[in-house]
Design a protein around this motif. Structure first.
Motif, PDB file in Angstrom:
ATOM      1  N   GLU A  29       0.619  -1.281  -0.096  1.00  0.00           N
ATOM      2  CA  GLU A  29      -0.174   0.427   0.174  1.00  0.00           C
ATOM      3  C   GLU A  29       0.275   1.083   0.076  1.00  0.00           C
ATOM      4  OE1 GLU A  29      -2.906  -0.344   3.480  1.00  0.00           O
ATOM      5  OE2 GLU A  29      -3.869  -1.251   2.614  1.00  0.00           O
ATOM      6  N   LEU A  30       0.302   2.134  -1.249  1.00  0.00           N
ATOM      7  CA  LEU A  30       1.566   3.304  -1.256  1.00  0.00           C
ATOM      8  C   LEU A  30       0.551   4.394  -1.164  1.00  0.00           C
ATOM      9  CD1 LEU A  30       2.591   2.448  -4.645  1.00  0.00           C
ATOM     10  CD2 LEU A  30       3.897   1.938  -2.404  1.00  0.00           C
ATOM     11  N   THR A  31       1.115   5.845  -0.041  1.00  0.00           N
ATOM     12  CA  THR A  31       0.283   6.585   0.449  1.00  0.00           C
ATOM     13  C   THR A  31       1.063   7.562  -0.064  1.00  0.00           C
ATOM     14  OG1 THR A  31      -0.025   5.728   2.540  1.00  0.00           O
ATOM     15  CG2 THR A  31      -0.196   7.875   2.772  1.00  0.00           C
ATOM     16  N   ASN A  32       0.268   8.117  -0.938  1.00  0.00           N
ATOM     17  CA  ASN A  32       0.308   9.380  -2.192  1.00  0.00           C
ATOM     18  C   ASN A  32       0.656  10.824  -0.708  1.00  0.00           C
ATOM     19  OD1 ASN A  32       1.147  10.113  -4.139  1.00  0.00           O
ATOM     20  ND2 ASN A  32      -0.993  10.322  -5.270  1.00  0.00           N
ATOM     21  N   ARG A  33       1.211  11.748  -1.933  1.00  0.00           N
ATOM     22  CA  ARG A  33       1.465  12.967  -1.158  1.00  0.00           C
ATOM     23  C   ARG A  33       0.351  13.942  -2.018  1.00  0.00           C
ATOM     24  NH1 ARG A  33       6.821  17.403  -1.226  1.00  0.00           N
ATOM     25  NH2 ARG A  33       5.119  19.294  -0.459  1.00  0.00           N
TER      26      ARG A  33
ATOM     27  N   LYS B  69      -6.103   6.720 -13.155  1.00  0.00           N
ATOM     28  CA  LYS B  69      -7.157   6.771 -12.214  1.00  0.00           C
ATOM     29  C   LYS B  69      -6.583   6.737 -10.847  1.00  0.00           C
ATOM     30  CE  LYS B  69     -11.426   8.250 -14.869  1.00  0.00           C
ATOM     31  NZ  LYS B  69     -12.409   7.815 -14.426  1.00  0.00           N
ATOM     32  N   ARG B  70      -5.463   5.753 -10.909  1.00  0.00           N
ATOM     33  CA  ARG B  70      -5.090   5.441  -9.519  1.00  0.00           C
ATOM     34  C   ARG B  70      -4.327   6.167  -9.100  1.00  0.00           C
ATOM     35  NH1 ARG B  70      -2.795  -0.271 -10.296  1.00  0.00           N
ATOM     36  NH2 ARG B  70      -2.809  -0.338  -8.120  1.00  0.00           N
ATOM     37  N   PRO B  71      -3.297   7.236  -9.485  1.00  0.00           N
ATOM     38  CA  PRO B  71      -2.352   7.952  -9.250  1.00  0.00           C
ATOM     39  C   PRO B  71      -3.123   9.248  -8.615  1.00  0.00           C
ATOM     40  CG  PRO B  71      -1.681   7.202 -11.213  1.00  0.00           C
ATOM     41  CD  PRO B  71      -3.454   6.946 -10.694  1.00  0.00           C
ATOM     42  N   ARG B  72      -4.508   9.097  -8.721  1.00  0.00           N
ATOM     43  CA  ARG B  72      -4.858   9.852  -8.399  1.00  0.00           C
ATOM     44  C   ARG B  72      -5.939   9.562  -6.483  1.00  0.00           C
ATOM     45  NH1 ARG B  72      -9.144  12.450 -12.959  1.00  0.00           N
ATOM     46  NH2 ARG B  72      -7.807  12.514 -14.039  1.00  0.00           N
ATOM     47  N   GLN B  73      -5.526   8.662  -5.796  1.00  0.00           N
ATOM     48  CA  GLN B  73      -6.335   8.022  -4.837  1.00  0.00           C
ATOM     49  C   GLN B  73      -5.044   9.080  -3.758  1.00  0.00           C
ATOM     50  OE1 GLN B  73      -6.701   3.786  -5.109  1.00  0.00           O
ATOM     51  NE2 GLN B  73      -8.397   4.116  -7.089  1.00  0.00           N
ATOM     52  N   GLU B  74      -5.234   8.273  -2.522  1.00  0.00           N
ATOM     53  CA  GLU B  74      -4.547   8.751  -1.259  1.00  0.00           C
ATOM     54  C   GLU B  74      -3.576   7.261  -1.058  1.00  0.00           C
ATOM     55  OE1 GLU B  74      -4.468  10.790   3.382  1.00  0.00           O
ATOM     56  OE2 GLU B  74      -6.304  10.871   2.524  1.00  0.00           O
ATOM     57  N   THR B  75      -4.159   6.630  -1.408  1.00  0.00           N
ATOM     58  CA  THR B  75      -4.312   5.023  -0.618  1.00  0.00           C
ATOM     59  C   THR B  75      -3.963   4.278  -1.843  1.00  0.00           C
ATOM     60  OG1 THR B  75      -3.876   5.363   1.503  1.00  0.00           O
ATOM     61  CG2 THR B  75      -4.000   2.600   0.764  1.00  0.00           C
ATOM     62  N   ILE B  76      -2.822   3.557  -2.582  1.00  0.00           N
ATOM     63  CA  ILE B  76      -3.252   3.075  -4.063  1.00  0.00           C
ATOM     64  C   ILE B  76      -2.207   1.643  -2.781  1.00  0.00           C
ATOM     65  CG2 ILE B  76      -1.743   2.905  -5.705  1.00  0.00           C
ATOM     66  CD1 ILE B  76      -1.227   5.662  -5.840  1.00  0.00           C
ATOM     67  N   THR B  77      -3.158   0.399  -3.995  1.00  0.00           N
ATOM     68  CA  THR B  77      -2.593  -0.899  -3.763  1.00  0.00           C
ATOM     69  C   THR B  77      -2.252  -1.401  -4.525  1.00  0.00           C
ATOM     70  OG1 THR B  77      -4.617  -1.222  -1.367  1.00  0.00           O
ATOM     71  CG2 THR B  77      -3.494  -3.249  -2.415  1.00  0.00           C
ATOM     72  N   VAL B  78      -1.382  -1.998  -4.482  1.00  0.00           N
ATOM     73  CA  VAL B  78      -0.952  -3.010  -5.122  1.00  0.00           C
ATOM     74  C   VAL B  78      -1.177  -4.178  -4.670  1.00  0.00           C
ATOM     75  CG1 VAL B  78       1.699  -3.359  -6.846  1.00  0.00           C
ATOM     76  CG2 VAL B  78       0.899  -1.035  -6.184  1.00  0.00           C
ATOM     77  N   THR B  79      -1.406  -5.094  -5.127  1.00  0.00           N
ATOM     78  CA  THR B  79      -1.447  -6.661  -5.119  1.00  0.00           C
ATOM     79  C   THR B  79      -0.530  -7.827  -6.143  1.00  0.00           C
ATOM     80  OG1 THR B  79      -3.876  -6.823  -5.184  1.00  0.00           O
ATOM     81  CG2 THR B  79      -3.284  -8.260  -5.164  1.00  0.00           C
ATOM     82  N   CYS B  80       0.268  -8.277  -4.618  1.00  0.00           N
ATOM     83  CA  CYS B  80       1.507  -9.293  -4.861  1.00  0.00           C
ATOM     84  C   CYS B  80       0.459 -10.507  -5.829  1.00  0.00           C
ATOM     85  CB  CYS B  80       2.561  -9.090  -4.371  1.00  0.00           C
ATOM     86  SG  CYS B  80       3.351  -7.692  -4.273  1.00  0.00           S
ATOM     87  N   GLY B  81       1.184 -11.026  -7.013  1.00  0.00           N
ATOM     88  CA  GLY B  81       0.603 -12.407  -6.905  1.00  0.00           C
ATOM     89  C   GLY B  81      -1.206 -12.805  -7.090  1.00  0.00           C
ATOM     90  N   GLY B  82      -1.726 -13.313  -6.653  1.00  0.00           N
ATOM     91  CA  GLY B  82      -2.801 -13.303  -5.905  1.00  0.00           C
ATOM     92  C   GLY B  82      -3.775 -12.482  -5.854  1.00  0.00           C
ATOM     93  N   CYS B  83      -5.129 -13.189  -4.819  1.00  0.00           N
ATOM     94  CA  CYS B  83      -5.612 -12.386  -3.818  1.00  0.00           C
ATOM     95  C   CYS B  83      -5.338 -13.222  -2.978  1.00  0.00           C
ATOM     96  CB  CYS B  83      -7.056 -12.302  -3.946  1.00  0.00           C
ATOM     97  SG  CYS B  83      -7.624 -11.445  -4.916  1.00  0.00           S
ATOM     98  N   ASP B  84      -5.121 -14.762  -2.625  1.00  0.00           N
ATOM     99  CA  ASP B  84      -4.656 -15.983  -1.651  1.00  0.00           C
ATOM    100  C   ASP B  84      -3.223 -15.957  -1.648  1.00  0.00           C
ATOM    101  OD1 ASP B  84      -5.592 -17.394  -3.644  1.00  0.00           O
ATOM    102  OD2 ASP B  84      -6.801 -18.332  -2.062  1.00  0.00           O
ATOM    103  N   VAL B  85      -2.407 -15.745  -2.992  1.00  0.00           N
ATOM    104  CA  VAL B  85      -1.104 -16.620  -2.779  1.00  0.00           C
ATOM    105  C   VAL B  85      -0.333 -14.910  -2.894  1.00  0.00           C
ATOM    106  CG1 VAL B  85       0.293 -17.599  -5.082  1.00  0.00           C
ATOM    107  CG2 VAL B  85      -2.003 -18.462  -4.718  1.00  0.00           C
ATOM    108  N   PRO B  86       1.042 -15.843  -1.878  1.00  0.00           N
ATOM    109  CA  PRO B  86       2.239 -13.829  -1.955  1.00  0.00           C
ATOM    110  C   PRO B  86       2.826 -14.301  -2.542  1.00  0.00           C
ATOM    111  CG  PRO B  86       2.212 -15.471   0.001  1.00  0.00           C
ATOM    112  CD  PRO B  86       0.973 -16.390  -1.409  1.00  0.00           C
ATOM    113  N   VAL B  87       3.868 -13.439  -2.664  1.00  0.00           N
ATOM    114  CA  VAL B  87       4.950 -13.207  -3.823  1.00  0.00           C
ATOM    115  C   VAL B  87       6.025 -13.254  -2.256  1.00  0.00           C
ATOM    116  CG1 VAL B  87       6.306 -12.041  -4.889  1.00  0.00           C
ATOM    117  CG2 VAL B  87       4.021 -12.292  -5.604  1.00  0.00           C
TER     118      VAL B  87
END
Length: 489
Positions: free
Chosen positions: A405-409, A442-460
């Protein structure tokens, strides 16, 4: 057969033994000498760094110095204790020549020279250990090329530097070469058109295992507004696909030849290399027949039920209604609405060591892992305005990462545009695979940007997590991050 050439593998290697100034024996300068005097069995040992098969040893003795090399033995083997290695040659002359070539066809890592006897002097100016090595071979020759443009892209690997092609004006133009199998790539050579503008600023070379070459890590950069006709870049990577890409909008790329060189490659190896692709292509089709044979078994069961002559079987609606819910209970329905991550995800990056490509206005890299998600100039990181700035955190050990999760300025305008997150085990973040999708739209406009790694329940799995701005109107950029929350276990 590949062409061969002799190489001195002892150059600048570590030397130990009697006397002083040992390094002068392998410094490449025959005018500087080491000296060991009046000792029993004086000797030196050169650590070649790896096991080699030698062809000859060249010893340069001091001009005008004592050159009594009677009862001198040369040993080569894999033991650091020189006495345990076999003898491969020697000198037995009371008055030796200044340059002595000793045949020594043996294999080993440690080479030693010993004068046998009491109260003996050893003066050596240079020791060369020659091995036969294959001349580098262009493994991209006649390999298939993909890329935009109207001219056949395979002209780039036809071995002719006078046949060129252009991609035309487009965003991030690129070409990708399929080497057919993985190689330990060492360098890439580009030949440009001498009569065409050679603006190769903000150009990258990528190498890796992904057929989508733009997703592979960067192994070399080119940033020359007026490049030479031939550009050579070191690119050390185990890879199958090599991509040359210009970053930016409305850019054209004119190339005449792309050569790729790999460690230990020779023409005699190439015929066996295309073997892996058939294995991959034949393995893939075996899956569909298994899947396609399963569905037909269902109609057999349903037809078996109506074979009874009782009329009550016709209105068997409950059987149909139970089949319908099974088609609705599919995980893809959930993924369209949003991922359901495992419960109890932990923040893995807080307090961990962080770094970035540069720092400006006190915007230290550690601000992104301090647990404070406040969006302001005093709580966020900041780099200089530069090409593709980046930030990275070291988690200390390999972790199972589900999302970042990236918190935008947001105090002035959104900052994280075209950001790329990578997760892996290499401290060189460019060698790690891309995690999730690049932050665009439009994702860069969000204050919190979530980047999913792998699948929803499969980690990287990975130790290092990085964020990099890839490009924005082909300009230098400033990277701001208020917080990078790495969530996993």
């Amino acid at each position: 057969m590949a062409a061969v050439h002799a190489e001195n593998v002892a150059l600048n290697k570590l030397v130990t033994g009697h006397g002083k100034d040992h390094h002068k024996v392998t410094d490449g300068d025959a005018n500087t000498c080491m000296e060991a005097g009046a000792v029993k069995n004086p000797s030196i040992t050169i650590d070649l760094g790896k096991e080699v098969t030698t062809e000859s040893i060249v010893m340069t003795l001091g001009e005008g110095r004592k050159r009594k090399y009677k009862n001198t033995v040369i040993r080569l083997g894999n033991s650091p204790n020189a006495k345990e290695n076999p003898i491969c040659g020697g000198i037995d002359e009371k008055e030796s020549e200044v340059h002595n070539v000793v045949a020594c066809e043996a294999t080993g890592r440690y080479l030693s020279i010993t004068k046998v006897g009491k109260q003996r002097w050893m003066i050596l100016c240079e020791v060369e250990v020659n091995v036969e090595e294959s001349a580098p071979v262009n493994i991209a020759l006649n390999k298939p090329v993909r890329g935009p443009g109207e001219v056949d892209p395979n002209l780039l690997t036809d071995g002719k530097t006078d046949t060129c092609r252009t991609t035309g004006q487009r965003t991030n133009p690129h070409v990708t070469i399929d080497l057919a199998s993985h190689h330990d790539v060492t360098k890439v050579v580009l030949t440009l058109n001498p009569s065409y503008p050679r603006k190769f600023s903000k150009t990258v070379v990528r190498a890796g295992s992904n057929p989508n070459g733009k997703q592979n890590p960067i192994c070399a950069r080119i940033d020359e507004r007026k490049a030479p006709v031939t550009i050579e870049r070191e690119c050390v990577k185990n890879a199958r696909y090599v991509t040359v890409q210009k970053i930016g909008k409305a850019r054209g790329m004119m190339l005449c030849e792309v050569e790729v060189y790999a460690e230990g490659e020779g023409p005699e190896v190439l015929p066996t290399e295309p073997a892996p692709p058939p294995i991959e292509t034949t393995a893939a089709p075996t899956v569909p027949p298994i899947e396609t044979t399963l569905p037909p078994t269902l109609p057999v069961e349903t037809t078996a039920a109506p074979t009874t002559l009782e009329p009550t079987l016709a209105p068997t609606l409950p059987a149909e209604t139970t089949a319908a819910p099974t088609t609705l209970d599919v995980t893809t329905v959930k993924t369209t609405e949003g991922c359901e991550f495992p419960p109890g995800l932990q923040s893995l990056a807080i307090g961990k060591p962080a770094s970035q490509s540069s720092e400006k206005a006190g915007g230290a890299a550690e601000r992104a892992v301090d647990g404070d998600k406040t969006s302001s100039a005093s709580t966020c990181t900041q780099t200089d305005k530069q090409f593709q700035p980046h930030w990275m955190v070291d988690l200390g050990e390999v972790k199972d990462i589900h999302k970042v999760e990236l918190t935008n300025r947001m105090d002035r305008f959104y900052r994280i545009r075209n950001a790329e997150v990578r997760v892996g085990n290499s401290p060189n973040f460019e060698e790690n695979p891309v995690c999730g999708q690049r932050v665009g739209g439009k994702r860069p406009r969000q204050e919190t940007i979530t980047v999913t790694c792998g699948g929803c329940d499969v980690p990287v799995k990975g130790r290092y997590v990085s964020v990099q701005l890839i490009d924005f109107k082909d300009q230098n950029q400033i990277l701001h991050l208020c917080e990078v929350d790495v969530l996993g276990f």
